[in-house]
Design an enzyme around this catalytic site. Structure first.
Site, PDB file in Angstrom:
ATOM      1  N   ARG A 246       2.837  -9.964   7.148  1.00  0.00           N
ATOM      2  CA  ARG A 246       4.184  -9.759   7.730  1.00  0.00           C
ATOM      3  C   ARG A 246       4.316  -8.928   9.206  1.00  0.00           C
ATOM      4  O   ARG A 246       5.481  -8.783   9.395  1.00  0.00           O
ATOM      5  CB  ARG A 246       4.903  -9.095   6.520  1.00  0.00           C
ATOM      6  CG  ARG A 246       5.051 -10.088   5.399  1.00  0.00           C
ATOM      7  CD  ARG A 246       6.039  -9.647   4.194  1.00  0.00           C
ATOM      8  NE  ARG A 246       5.414 -10.212   3.156  1.00  0.00           N
ATOM      9  CZ  ARG A 246       5.879  -9.962   1.885  1.00  0.00           C
ATOM     10  NH1 ARG A 246       6.740  -9.169   1.545  1.00  0.00           N
ATOM     11  NH2 ARG A 246       5.266 -10.543   0.743  1.00  0.00           N
TER      12      ARG A 246
ATOM     13  N   LYS B 298       1.133   8.098   4.162  1.00  0.00           N
ATOM     14  CA  LYS B 298       0.524   6.778   3.903  1.00  0.00           C
ATOM     15  C   LYS B 298      -0.010   6.307   5.355  1.00  0.00           C
ATOM     16  O   LYS B 298      -0.201   4.908   5.674  1.00  0.00           O
ATOM     17  CB  LYS B 298       1.504   5.781   3.779  1.00  0.00           C
ATOM     18  CG  LYS B 298       2.509   5.998   2.386  1.00  0.00           C
ATOM     19  CD  LYS B 298       3.515   5.079   2.170  1.00  0.00           C
ATOM     20  CE  LYS B 298       4.412   5.383   0.985  1.00  0.00           C
ATOM     21  NZ  LYS B 298       5.741   4.612   1.037  1.00  0.00           N
TER      22      LYS B 298
ATOM     23  N   ARG C 152      16.568  -0.474  -2.261  1.00  0.00           N
ATOM     24  CA  ARG C 152      15.354  -0.961  -2.731  1.00  0.00           C
ATOM     25  C   ARG C 152      15.280  -1.276  -4.359  1.00  0.00           C
ATOM     26  O   ARG C 152      16.197  -0.665  -4.961  1.00  0.00           O
ATOM     27  CB  ARG C 152      14.122   0.399  -2.945  1.00  0.00           C
ATOM     28  CG  ARG C 152      13.379   0.061  -1.408  1.00  0.00           C
ATOM     29  CD  ARG C 152      13.304   1.621  -1.100  1.00  0.00           C
ATOM     30  NE  ARG C 152      13.260   1.739   0.320  1.00  0.00           N
ATOM     31  CZ  ARG C 152      13.049   2.824   0.872  1.00  0.00           C
ATOM     32  NH1 ARG C 152      13.101   3.789   0.183  1.00  0.00           N
ATOM     33  NH2 ARG C 152      12.756   2.999   2.319  1.00  0.00           N
TER      34      ARG C 152
ATOM     35  N   PRO D 234       0.885  -1.136   0.195  1.00  0.00           N
ATOM     36  CA  PRO D 234       0.180   0.072  -0.048  1.00  0.00           C
ATOM     37  C   PRO D 234       1.042   1.233   0.068  1.00  0.00           C
ATOM     38  O   PRO D 234       1.605   1.530   0.832  1.00  0.00           O
ATOM     39  CB  PRO D 234      -0.801  -0.037   1.149  1.00  0.00           C
ATOM     40  CG  PRO D 234      -0.118  -1.434   1.952  1.00  0.00           C
ATOM     41  CD  PRO D 234       0.893  -1.733   1.309  1.00  0.00           C
ATOM     42  N   GLU D 235       0.417   2.086  -1.064  1.00  0.00           N
ATOM     43  CA  GLU D 235       1.317   3.401  -1.121  1.00  0.00           C
ATOM     44  C   GLU D 235       0.113   4.606  -0.642  1.00  0.00           C
ATOM     45  O   GLU D 235      -1.056   3.991  -0.583  1.00  0.00           O
ATOM     46  CB  GLU D 235       1.914   3.746  -2.346  1.00  0.00           C
ATOM     47  CG  GLU D 235       3.128   2.802  -2.211  1.00  0.00           C
ATOM     48  CD  GLU D 235       4.035   2.853  -3.636  1.00  0.00           C
ATOM     49  OE1 GLU D 235       4.160   3.997  -4.112  1.00  0.00           O
ATOM     50  OE2 GLU D 235       4.682   2.073  -3.838  1.00  0.00           O
TER      51      GLU D 235
END
Length: 290
Positions: free
Chosen positions: A130, A69, A280, A2-3
């Site tokens: 997670r 976010k 990343r 999710p962004e």
DNA sequence: AGCAGCGTCCGGCCGC
DNA sequence: TGCGGCCGGACGCTG
């Protein structure tokens, strides 16, 4: 993953489903309990579980909003305001249901960690595969300083000047542009997916040093980021791996992505390349992006 | 003082 | 099919 657009979608659905309701019961999973007993801070941060449960009980949900976010639950109890801040991390999801059976997808159902039962019998269910997400109960925003250090909302008037000013400081000017636009202190809510898309649209190599991009191009880049974020909000977000909206549905933005997760450039047909920037994975077209 | 680098929160998924 | 390693937002801590 999710962004900002995905979080915006969650908030737009959570708000009408929970506004005005009062939390009558708070349940926390055994997994969270044993994690806390081991001295870890899985999901519920900054408070003991006892305090978290006790304080949230009988709180009324006044509103649900988004900041970067983060999801902000604006709460009230005994005339006092409180703020529950929720970050979805990599795999967090909220569901509004009348029964846990309505959380149908097994991987979400198997990782339900917090359940708020409301006075109308509805349940706010937080699932997190997670456990990178967080729930932090505060008196007010100022009680947790990282929230005050976030960049302005990307859709706000001051956001572009903030970006341009920060990008020109010595610390950021020498960093790769992708690292800069993904930094929440520079631009709010732009994660890997939308940074990748915006840089591809601008034909800018993700590893290009920020100071080697002209002011004009940086302005254009900022506007492209905002447009991509808005396009994704309008499409219901990108359902990459673990994102679902609160009805368990997927968005459609992933079908509109032109570079994130692609093996071939949609513009020239070259094989895409991948490199690590600030830890990343960063995908780009070596021919189109310079 | 400010910053770079690393640890922390983890299970899904991939490749061998 | 078993299993080790990789992946990742964003903060806190350390040197």
């Amino acid at each position: 993953m999710p962004e900002l657009p995905e979080v915006e979608g969650v908030v737009r659905e959570l708000a009408p489903a929970s506004k005005g309701r009062t939390i009558s019961e708070v349940k926390v999973s055994e997994v969270i309990r044993s994690s806390k007993e081991l001295g870890k801070e899985a999901i519920v941060k900054g408070k003991t579980l006892e305090d978290f449960i006790e304080e949230l009980s009988d709180m009324t949900i006044i509103d649900v909003t988004r900041r970067s976010k983060y999801i902000y639950f604006h709460l009230e109890k005994a005339g006092q305001p409180h703020l529950l801040v929720s970050h979805l991390g990599m795999s967090g999801a909220w569901f509004v249901v009348n029964s846990l059976d309505e959380v149908v997808e097994r991987k979400f159902k198997n990782h339900i960690h917090v359940i708020f039962t409301m006075d109308d019998g509805g349940m706010l269910v937080y699932s997190d595969i997670r456990r990178f997400g967080e729930l932090r109960l505060l008196g007010k925003e100022e009680d947790y300083s990282p929230l005050l250090k976030m960049a302005p909302e990307p859709f706000s008037r001051e956001a572009i000047d903030h970006f341009l000013a920060m990008a020109s400081t010595p610390k950021y000017a020498r960093k790769p542009i992708k690292e800069v636009i993904m930094d929440g202190h520079i631009i709010s809510g732009c994660g890997n997916i939308y940074a990748t898309e915006a840089l591809f649209k601008m034909k800018i190599h993700p590893n290009r040093t920020t100071e080697r991009i002209s002011e004009k191009r940086k302005r254009e880049l900022f506007n492209v980021i905002v447009n991509v974020l808005q396009e994704s909000i309008d499409a219901g977000g990108s359902s990459i791996s673990d994102y679902r909206n609160i009805n368990g549905e997927a968005g459609t933005m992933q079908t509109r992505l032109k570079m994130y997760g692609k093996k071939v450039c949609s513009h020239c047909g070259s094989s895409t390349k991948s490199m690590k920037i600030a830890g990343r994975t960063s995908v780009y077209c070596p021919k189109c992006q310079r």
